[in-house]
Write a protein that holds these residues in place. Sequence first.
Motif, PDB file in Angstrom:
ATOM      1  N   CYS A   1       7.789   9.453   5.707  1.00  0.00           N
ATOM      2  CA  CYS A   1       6.595   8.901   5.076  1.00  0.00           C
ATOM      3  C   CYS A   1       6.561   9.256   3.588  1.00  0.00           C
ATOM      4  CB  CYS A   1       5.346   9.431   5.776  1.00  0.00           C
ATOM      5  SG  CYS A   1       3.801   8.813   5.085  1.00  0.00           S
ATOM      6  N   VAL A   2       6.738  10.533   3.279  1.00  0.00           N
ATOM      7  CA  VAL A   2       6.729  10.993   1.888  1.00  0.00           C
ATOM      8  C   VAL A   2       7.896  10.401   1.114  1.00  0.00           C
ATOM      9  CG1 VAL A   2       7.026  13.012   0.400  1.00  0.00           C
ATOM     10  CG2 VAL A   2       5.513  13.133   2.379  1.00  0.00           C
ATOM     11  N   GLY A   3       9.082  10.399   1.738  1.00  0.00           N
ATOM     12  CA  GLY A   3      10.279   9.905   1.081  1.00  0.00           C
ATOM     13  C   GLY A   3      10.160   8.466   0.637  1.00  0.00           C
ATOM     14  N   ILE A   4       9.602   7.627   1.476  1.00  0.00           N
ATOM     15  CA  ILE A   4       9.459   6.208   1.141  1.00  0.00           C
ATOM     16  C   ILE A   4       8.485   6.011  -0.021  1.00  0.00           C
ATOM     17  CG2 ILE A   4       8.536   4.016   2.000  1.00  0.00           C
ATOM     18  CD1 ILE A   4       9.742   4.814   4.735  1.00  0.00           C
ATOM     19  N   ILE A   5       7.394   6.751  -0.002  1.00  0.00           N
ATOM     20  CA  ILE A   5       6.410   6.649  -1.092  1.00  0.00           C
ATOM     21  C   ILE A   5       7.022   7.106  -2.416  1.00  0.00           C
ATOM     22  CG2 ILE A   5       4.216   7.551  -1.972  1.00  0.00           C
ATOM     23  CD1 ILE A   5       3.288   7.768   0.952  1.00  0.00           C
ATOM     24  N   VAL A   6       7.728   8.230  -2.386  1.00  0.00           N
ATOM     25  CA  VAL A   6       8.362   8.754  -3.600  1.00  0.00           C
ATOM     26  C   VAL A   6       9.437   7.798  -4.113  1.00  0.00           C
ATOM     27  CG1 VAL A   6       9.796  10.622  -4.539  1.00  0.00           C
ATOM     28  CG2 VAL A   6       7.867  11.162  -3.039  1.00  0.00           C
ATOM     29  N   GLN A   7      10.255   7.279  -3.195  1.00  0.00           N
ATOM     30  CA  GLN A   7      11.328   6.369  -3.593  1.00  0.00           C
ATOM     31  C   GLN A   7      10.793   5.066  -4.172  1.00  0.00           C
ATOM     32  OE1 GLN A   7      14.060   5.913  -0.241  1.00  0.00           O
ATOM     33  NE2 GLN A   7      13.907   8.117   0.179  1.00  0.00           N
ATOM     34  N   ASN A   8       9.611   4.674  -3.753  1.00  0.00           N
ATOM     35  CA  ASN A   8       9.000   3.459  -4.267  1.00  0.00           C
ATOM     36  C   ASN A   8       8.694   3.573  -5.762  1.00  0.00           C
ATOM     37  OD1 ASN A   8       7.895   0.794  -3.833  1.00  0.00           O
ATOM     38  ND2 ASN A   8       5.862   1.704  -4.014  1.00  0.00           N
ATOM     39  N   TYR A   9       8.482   4.800  -6.217  1.00  0.00           N
ATOM     40  CA  TYR A   9       8.153   5.040  -7.624  1.00  0.00           C
ATOM     41  C   TYR A   9       9.326   5.589  -8.436  1.00  0.00           C
ATOM     42  CZ  TYR A   9       3.240   4.411  -6.355  1.00  0.00           C
ATOM     43  OH  TYR A   9       2.040   3.887  -5.922  1.00  0.00           O
ATOM     44  N   PHE A  10      10.185   6.363  -7.788  1.00  0.00           N
ATOM     45  CA  PHE A  10      11.253   7.047  -8.525  1.00  0.00           C
ATOM     46  C   PHE A  10      12.662   6.641  -8.102  1.00  0.00           C
ATOM     47  CE2 PHE A  10       7.543   9.850  -8.570  1.00  0.00           C
ATOM     48  CZ  PHE A  10       7.403  10.086  -9.937  1.00  0.00           C
TER      49      PHE A  10
END
Length: 226
Positions: free
Chosen positions: A82-91
Amino acid sequence: MKTKIYHTLTRSYVVVLVMLFAPLLNYFDRNFSFFFGLSIVALILWSSNYNWSLFGFTKKLTKKTIFKSVLLTLVLILFDNCVGIIVQNYFGEPDLSSIDVEGNTLNYIIFLVIIWTIVVFGEEFLFRGYYFKWLAKFLGNTKKAWFFAGIIASIYFGISHYYQGISGMITISIISMLSAFIFYKNRNNLWILILIHGLHDTWGLTFLYLGRSSPIKQLFEQLLLN
């Protein structure tokens, strides 16, 4: 001599000095910081006549610990994706080019051996059993001290993975905070964190080997990005 080494290295502020000095060694090689910290831990362990309880090894590895670790690993995998996908969406995607296992069975087996020996045991022993636990003690060993020590140690752990890029560092820092909370609740049983770390990394490595995303990651991508 052994007693003198023990009393010197167990002074409350030494863990802070080690945490400040160790990253400087990355100038020479990214592994030097890790092995320097681990050598300090080894010296403390040796000079304490192998008092493993100093680092959270108070309880034996039991079936209950294994079962609890499996359940908590599932929670961590869900949180990580969950966290990884959100972070990857921005970075963007983390840089995992150093983990060359896709379609290579021999490399996959070698990485598994490294994960379950040097990585899992070494990192939990150093980052949770020493840096986190001893930093909390340095800050006063209160609930607030453990809270701030958990944040500091988690960010420190994330930054130590700088070779994965900004996305990797942020993701690892965040999921490490969950690991820190788990250790706080089980600070006399580091085996739980070792098993969770090993199972979690094995899960991720397996899907890198298969060359595809896990079903959990695919589900979160549909829920969060669509």
